[in-house]
Design an enzyme around this catalytic site. Structure first.
Site, PDB file in Angstrom:
ATOM      1  N   GLU A   1      39.117  17.420  43.790  1.00 14.13           N
ATOM      2  CA  GLU A   1      38.003  18.309  43.448  1.00 14.13           C
ATOM      3  C   GLU A   1      38.440  19.485  42.579  1.00 14.13           C
ATOM      4  O   GLU A   1      38.339  20.643  42.980  1.00 14.13           O
ATOM      5  CB  GLU A   1      37.380  18.852  44.743  1.00 14.13           C
ATOM      6  CG  GLU A   1      36.828  17.769  45.643  1.00 14.13           C
ATOM      7  CD  GLU A   1      36.430  18.273  47.021  1.00 14.13           C
ATOM      8  OE1 GLU A   1      35.584  17.621  47.641  1.00 14.13           O
ATOM      9  OE2 GLU A   1      36.969  19.299  47.475  1.00 14.13           O
ATOM     10  N   PRO A   2      38.918  19.230  41.381  1.00 18.03           N
ATOM     11  CA  PRO A   2      39.332  20.356  40.532  1.00 18.03           C
ATOM     12  C   PRO A   2      38.119  21.112  39.993  1.00 18.03           C
ATOM     13  O   PRO A   2      37.141  20.498  39.575  1.00 18.03           O
ATOM     14  CB  PRO A   2      40.075  19.669  39.384  1.00 18.03           C
ATOM     15  CG  PRO A   2      39.427  18.314  39.293  1.00 18.03           C
ATOM     16  CD  PRO A   2      39.052  17.937  40.701  1.00 18.03           C
TER      17      PRO A   2
ATOM     18  N   ARG B   1      38.608  25.012  38.735  1.00 16.58           N
ATOM     19  CA  ARG B   1      39.273  25.905  37.788  1.00 16.58           C
ATOM     20  C   ARG B   1      40.030  25.148  36.699  1.00 16.58           C
ATOM     21  O   ARG B   1      39.983  25.527  35.525  1.00 16.58           O
ATOM     22  CB  ARG B   1      40.260  26.780  38.573  1.00 16.58           C
ATOM     23  CG  ARG B   1      40.966  27.837  37.757  1.00 16.58           C
ATOM     24  CD  ARG B   1      42.123  28.470  38.538  1.00 16.58           C
ATOM     25  NE  ARG B   1      41.844  28.584  39.945  1.00 16.58           N
ATOM     26  CZ  ARG B   1      41.403  29.683  40.547  1.00 16.58           C
ATOM     27  NH1 ARG B   1      41.234  30.782  39.862  1.00 16.58           N
ATOM     28  NH2 ARG B   1      41.157  29.691  41.848  1.00 16.58           N
TER      29      ARG B   1
ATOM     30  N   ARG C   1      37.609  39.134  39.568  1.00 16.22           N
ATOM     31  CA  ARG C   1      38.846  38.537  40.067  1.00 16.22           C
ATOM     32  C   ARG C   1      40.027  39.506  40.050  1.00 16.22           C
ATOM     33  O   ARG C   1      40.900  39.447  40.912  1.00 16.22           O
ATOM     34  CB  ARG C   1      39.189  37.255  39.294  1.00 16.22           C
ATOM     35  CG  ARG C   1      38.108  36.170  39.444  1.00 16.22           C
ATOM     36  CD  ARG C   1      38.553  34.805  38.951  1.00 16.22           C
ATOM     37  NE  ARG C   1      39.592  34.256  39.794  1.00 16.22           N
ATOM     38  CZ  ARG C   1      40.868  34.303  39.552  1.00 16.22           C
ATOM     39  NH1 ARG C   1      41.296  34.860  38.422  1.00 16.22           N
ATOM     40  NH2 ARG C   1      41.742  33.812  40.380  1.00 16.22           N
TER      41      ARG C   1
ATOM     42  N   TYR D   1      41.457  39.859  43.668  1.00 14.30           N
ATOM     43  CA  TYR D   1      42.693  39.104  43.959  1.00 14.30           C
ATOM     44  C   TYR D   1      43.909  39.663  43.241  1.00 14.30           C
ATOM     45  O   TYR D   1      44.946  39.009  43.216  1.00 14.30           O
ATOM     46  CB  TYR D   1      42.564  37.639  43.509  1.00 14.30           C
ATOM     47  CG  TYR D   1      41.297  36.934  43.902  1.00 14.30           C
ATOM     48  CD1 TYR D   1      40.978  36.727  45.234  1.00 14.30           C
ATOM     49  CD2 TYR D   1      40.434  36.454  42.925  1.00 14.30           C
ATOM     50  CE1 TYR D   1      39.816  36.066  45.582  1.00 14.30           C
ATOM     51  CE2 TYR D   1      39.271  35.784  43.268  1.00 14.30           C
ATOM     52  CZ  TYR D   1      38.967  35.593  44.604  1.00 14.30           C
ATOM     53  OH  TYR D   1      37.822  34.938  44.935  1.00 14.30           O
TER      54      TYR D   1
ATOM     55  N   CYS E   1      30.870  52.328  37.772  1.00 13.77           N
ATOM     56  CA  CYS E   1      31.218  53.590  38.419  1.00 13.77           C
ATOM     57  C   CYS E   1      32.206  53.353  39.537  1.00 13.77           C
ATOM     58  O   CYS E   1      31.858  53.450  40.714  1.00 13.77           O
ATOM     59  CB  CYS E   1      29.960  54.269  38.922  1.00 13.77           C
ATOM     60  SG  CYS E   1      28.961  54.761  37.539  1.00 13.77           S
ATOM     61  N   GLU E   2      33.399  52.968  39.167  1.00 10.85           N
ATOM     62  CA  GLU E   2      34.422  52.676  40.170  1.00 10.85           C
ATOM     63  C   GLU E   2      35.761  52.585  39.449  1.00 10.85           C
ATOM     64  O   GLU E   2      35.868  51.900  38.434  1.00 10.85           O
ATOM     65  CB  GLU E   2      34.064  51.334  40.823  1.00 10.85           C
ATOM     66  CG  GLU E   2      35.057  50.909  41.829  1.00 10.85           C
ATOM     67  CD  GLU E   2      34.488  49.944  42.872  1.00 10.85           C
ATOM     68  OE1 GLU E   2      33.267  49.971  43.135  1.00 10.85           O
ATOM     69  OE2 GLU E   2      35.286  49.179  43.400  1.00 10.85           O
TER      70      GLU E   2
HETATM   71  N1  LLP Z   1      37.283  21.898  46.900  1.00 12.24           N
HETATM   72  C1  LLP Z   1      37.027  22.771  47.879  1.00 12.24           C
HETATM   73  C2  LLP Z   1      36.680  22.288  49.211  1.00 12.24           C
HETATM   74  C3  LLP Z   1      37.101  24.143  47.632  1.00 12.24           C
HETATM   75  O1  LLP Z   1      36.850  24.996  48.603  1.00 12.24           O
HETATM   76  C4  LLP Z   1      37.432  24.595  46.329  1.00 12.24           C
HETATM   77  C5  LLP Z   1      37.508  26.008  46.033  1.00 12.24           C
HETATM   78  C6  LLP Z   1      37.659  23.645  45.331  1.00 12.24           C
HETATM   79  C7  LLP Z   1      37.592  22.296  45.656  1.00 12.24           C
HETATM   80  C8  LLP Z   1      37.980  24.007  43.918  1.00 12.24           C
HETATM   81  O2  LLP Z   1      39.145  24.757  43.794  1.00 12.24           O
HETATM   82  P1  LLP Z   1      39.750  25.040  42.322  1.00 12.24           P
HETATM   83  O3  LLP Z   1      40.265  23.729  41.772  1.00 12.24           O
HETATM   84  O4  LLP Z   1      38.657  25.584  41.472  1.00 12.24           O
HETATM   85  O5  LLP Z   1      40.814  26.038  42.565  1.00 12.24           O
HETATM   86  N2  LLP Z   1      36.952  32.573  43.862  1.00 12.24           N
HETATM   87  C9  LLP Z   1      38.347  32.183  43.911  1.00 12.24           C
HETATM   88  C10 LLP Z   1      38.506  30.719  44.176  1.00 12.24           C
HETATM   89  C11 LLP Z   1      37.829  30.276  45.450  1.00 12.24           C
HETATM   90  C12 LLP Z   1      37.910  28.797  45.572  1.00 12.24           C
HETATM   91  C13 LLP Z   1      37.107  28.311  46.702  1.00 12.24           C
HETATM   92  N3  LLP Z   1      37.168  26.914  46.868  1.00 12.24           N
HETATM   93  C14 LLP Z   1      39.008  32.583  42.588  1.00 12.24           C
HETATM   94  O6  LLP Z   1      38.356  33.180  41.757  1.00 12.24           O
HETATM   95  O7  LLP Z   1      40.193  32.348  42.399  1.00 12.24           O
END
Ligand code: LLP
Length: 463
Positions: free
Chosen positions: A320-321, A323, A360, A364, A391-392
């Protein structure tokens, strides 16, 4: 990241302050292809172009800030994942990274499936015509309404995240006269090397059912007894922005171990496993992400080897990519409003967006790169902090980077690799209007998510 050596030549500050920055690139006008979308380059006038269009023209037509998304690059990356995993595996794009109807159609055309994690994402996927059986529905607290909608629509799988949900989904499916295909999400106890907020496989957190203590085995035991459920497999997602494959190896080992226990106890070989997403991308030149074909090879080999050792038929793998597909395909285009040098410290560059379009960095401590894109410059590099207009004081877009010392109000700068989790996590803080997403391809641009207006804000405020 290393602290920079004091760069040679005259500088804005004699001594560079503490910070996580590397020395400025030899040529600040150069655009590292690792962090920029595939079709990005500079034209003869030094203006950055993407999809054959100069950013100055995009800014003129669509305003700033704007997310500019390279459609050809998105399709290339989606296809690369699809091809790498082949016909015996499934790639589910994680819609939480960025979702719009146009994106759903591109994914559909490129043969990818879709992971959604809310009623809103499901509605977007269905509105764009994605076949329900190609959708996976996630979430640690899906509402009964969301579950019912997903079951009625006929989603290909619901990923169960708790003991209550096993019963809830079974009950809803049965009351609708259906048998829902499900996977059970487990936590395998891996400490992924990433930010605490985006690590998801250690046990002390809200997602999944722990393998430890036999809880995951008990969840499978209960689910197998319920008529409303068809248990198709086990799911594990270890976290996000991960470069090291060893966490996936451990996860695959433990998931296959559970499959073996299930076979031994119930005489059932579950046909699928999902290893989640989380593959890292390059936000700065220091990051070295893996290519989809390397990831596919590594994961397939681990699962095959583990299954052979356990004398199990190799299950169908899915990933499940999010990003890794959309992240590098977009940049945020900003106009510089003010340039404020602080002697002995750094120069603060204020742009017309900020933490409302990219949370982000604040959330993070994420690192980003930045470049001057409306022209080139031979001026000496200056150490900058790119900040927003909110404003931060934590409203930081790029914490430490170098831009040319002649940067001035009216210049356009761009922050690459903002395709994932920027628009999707954007907010209206300070009643900011969320920026549009402009897709470019072959010399043409089109808005796929329009800019918010003050009417949009006032429409929600019922007075
Ligand atoms: N599958 C599941 C079950 C997930 O919870 C996630 C991400 C993905 C796939 C996809 O992950 P990716 O390949 O995009 O890393 N907001 C955070 C990332 C939170 C990801 C949550 N779940 C950020 O900006 O880094």
């Amino acid at each position: 990241m290393s602290r920079s050596a004091h760069p040679a030549g005259p500088r804005h500050a004699d001594v560079l302050p503490e910070g996580h920055y590397t020395a400025p690139a030899d040529d600040l006008n150069a655009l590292d292809p690792k962090v920029w979308a595939h079709t990005v380059g500079r034209d003869a006038d030094g203006v950055v172009t993407v999809g054959g269009l100069p950013v100055t023209q995009l800014a003129e037509e669509y305003g700033t800030p704007a997310y500019v998304l390279d459609e050809a690059d998105f399709r290339d990356r989606a296809r690369a994942w699809r091809t790498a995993f082949g016909a015996d595996a499934d790639v589910f794009y994680a819609g939480k990274a960025f979702l719009s109807r146009a994106v759903v159609r591109w994914l559909d055309e490129e043969g990818l499936n879709l992971d959604v994690c809310s009623g809103g994402e499901l509605a977007t996927a269905l509105a764009a015509g994605m076949a329900a059986e190609r959708i996976a529905f996630h979430g640690n607290n899906k509402s009964p309404e969301e579950i019912e909608r997903a079951v009625r629509a006929g989603v290909g799988r619901i990923v169960l995240d708790s003991f209550q949900e096993i019963v809830r989904v079974a009950h809803i499916a049965q009351s609708l006269g259906k048998r829902q295909r499900v996977q059970i999400r487990i936590t395998v106890g891996v400490e992924a090397h990433t930010h605490e907020f985006i690590a998801t496989a250690h046990e002390d957190q809200k997602f999944g059912i722990p393998l430890a203590g036999g809880q995951a085995a008990e969840a499978v035991r209960r689910a197998l007894q319920l008529d409303g459920l068809e248990v198709i497999g086990i799911h594990s997602h270890i976290g996000s922005q991960i470069f090291d494959m060893s966490g996936f190896e451990v996860a695959a080992h433990r998931v296959v171990g559970l499959l073996k226990d299930i076979r031994d106890e119930h005489g059932v070989e579950l046909p699928e496993i999902d290893l989640g997403g989380g593959l890292g991308i390059a936000y700065t030149s220091d990051d070295d992400p893996r290519e989809p074909h390397e990831i596919a090879k590594a994961l397939t080999e681990i699962v095959t080897r583990e299954c052979e050792a356990a004398r199990l038929a190799t299950p169908r793998i899915s990933v499940e990519p999010g990003r890794a597909i959309v992240g590098p395909t977009a940049f945020t285009l900003y106009e510089v409003g003010t340039v404020k040098p602080l002697d002995g410290l750094r120069t603060y560059v204020s742009v017309d967006g900020g933490m409302s379009d990219n949370i982000r960095t604040a959330l993070y401590d994420a690192e980003y790169s930045v470049a001057l894109v409306s022209r080139t410059s031979d001026a000496e590099p200056m150490l900058v902090r790119v900040v927003g207009k909110h404003c931060e004081s934590g409203d930081i877009v790029v914490k430490d980077a170098f831009l040319p010392g002649d940067l001035a109000p009216g210049d356009l700068i761009a922050v690459p690799a903002t395709g994932a989790y920027c628009r999707s996590m954007a907010s209206n803080y300070n009643h900011a209007l969320r920026p549009p997403v402009v897709a470019v391809r072959d010399g043409a641009a089109r808005v796929i998510v329009r800019r918010e207006t003050e009417e949009d804000l006032l429409r929600l405020d019922v007075g």
